[in-house]
Scaffold this active site. Structure first.
Site, mmCIF file in Angstrom:
data_model
loop_
_atom_site.group_PDB
_atom_site.id
_atom_site.type_symbol
_atom_site.label_atom_id
_atom_site.label_comp_id
_atom_site.label_asym_id
_atom_site.label_seq_id
_atom_site.Cartn_x
_atom_site.Cartn_y
_atom_site.Cartn_z
ATOM 1 N N ASP A 116 0.990 -1.096 -0.046
ATOM 2 C CA ASP A 116 0.185 0.248 -0.474
ATOM 3 C C ASP A 116 0.974 0.915 -0.004
ATOM 4 O O ASP A 116 0.539 1.999 0.791
ATOM 5 C CB ASP A 116 -0.581 -0.089 1.000
ATOM 6 C CG ASP A 116 -1.679 -0.981 0.699
ATOM 7 O OD1 ASP A 116 -2.201 -2.105 0.509
ATOM 8 O OD2 ASP A 116 -3.115 -1.205 2.064
ATOM 9 N N LYS B 49 -6.706 -4.864 -3.043
ATOM 10 C CA LYS B 49 -7.549 -5.693 -2.446
ATOM 11 C C LYS B 49 -8.779 -4.071 -2.089
ATOM 12 O O LYS B 49 -8.605 -3.093 -1.629
ATOM 13 C CB LYS B 49 -6.437 -5.701 -1.284
ATOM 14 C CG LYS B 49 -5.743 -4.356 -0.490
ATOM 15 C CD LYS B 49 -5.008 -5.116 0.781
ATOM 16 C CE LYS B 49 -4.108 -3.947 0.753
ATOM 17 N NZ LYS B 49 -4.750 -3.096 2.008
ATOM 18 N N CYS C 149 -1.899 -2.861 7.843
ATOM 19 C CA CYS C 149 -2.065 -4.179 6.415
ATOM 20 C C CYS C 149 -0.268 -4.581 6.435
ATOM 21 O O CYS C 149 -0.858 -5.779 5.651
ATOM 22 C CB CYS C 149 -1.945 -3.463 4.814
ATOM 23 S SG CYS C 149 -3.625 -1.955 5.071
#
Ligand SMILES: [Zn+2]
Length: 223
Positions: free
Chosen positions: A21, A125, A170
């Site tokens: 991310d 995601k 994450c």
């Protein structure tokens, strides 16, 4: 907390670097900025080059939400970002977030200093409105996978190395799932930064990883 780092790791074609991310919204200036998130980009590029030179695989994960995603406080009446919230099935929570990484927006794009040329695969995601996906592997309710495991297994990957944002969400969930799915997991602590929400979360997640079979690595850990 004292962290012991692995030494003399030699990267090979069964290794994958998972860069979590690294998107504008998670980097200072973004809507869910992680402090110092910009300071890890240069070293992530360096380690990615090293993986490439040694035939390792490089994967980017990308948080990719619809505007009406239920992890956003704005989609709950009377709620603010940072408020505690846990849905019954564990699909959303334990806190609500500001709007972030909305599909097609600038905030959802990878940071422009990140070397995208080295990436073998991008895994998106968080597309299901009702479920969050902290992990790069699967939704929080563990009911559907992102395709990461399938991809890793198609490349016969045995070891994964996790870096990116944010440490205590994450990256943490990606590392823990990786372990559950049978990979040897290395957490690259110095190449992550945490949101620490609720307070103490970074310390707690590091402790959990230390108690597990996850190993810690840094740039100097590699041959
Ligand atoms: Zn998200």
């Amino acid at each position: 907390m004292q962290i012991e780092y692995e030494k003399n790791i030699k990267i090979n074609e069964r290794d994958a670097l998972i860069i979590v991310d690294m998107q504008n919204d998670f980097i200072p200036g973004g809507s869910l900025a992680v402090d110092e998130g910009d300071l890890i980009i240069e070293d992530i590029n360096k380690i990615a080059s090293k993986f490439k030179e040694n035939n390792g695989i490089i994967i980017l994960t990308q948080d990719w939400h619809p505007q009406n995603h239920l992890s956003f406080a704005s989609n709950h009446q009377g709620k603010n970002p940072g408020d505690n919230f846990m849905s019954e099935d564990g699909a959303i929570g334990p806190v609500l977030w500001p709007d972030h990484c909305v599909q097609g927006t600038k905030g959802a794009e990878f940071h422009n200093e990140l070397n995208l040329n080295l990436a073998d695969k991008i895994i998106q995601k968080g597309m299901n409105t009702n479920v969050d996906s902290y992990s790069g592997f699967q939704d929080n309710d563990k009911k559907s996978e992102t395709g990461l495991r399938k991809y890793l297994d198609s490349k016969k990957i045995k070891r994964i190395f996790v870096c990116g944002l944010a440490l205590d969400y994450c990256c943490y969930y990606t590392a823990m799932d990786g372990l559950d799915f049978g990979y040897k997991v290395f957490f690259m602590v110095n190449l992550t930064r945490g949101v620490d929400l609720p307070e103490g979360n970074v310390e707690n997640t590091l402790k959990n990883m230390k108690k597990s079979d996850i190993k810690f690595a840094k740039i100097e850990s590699f041959k």
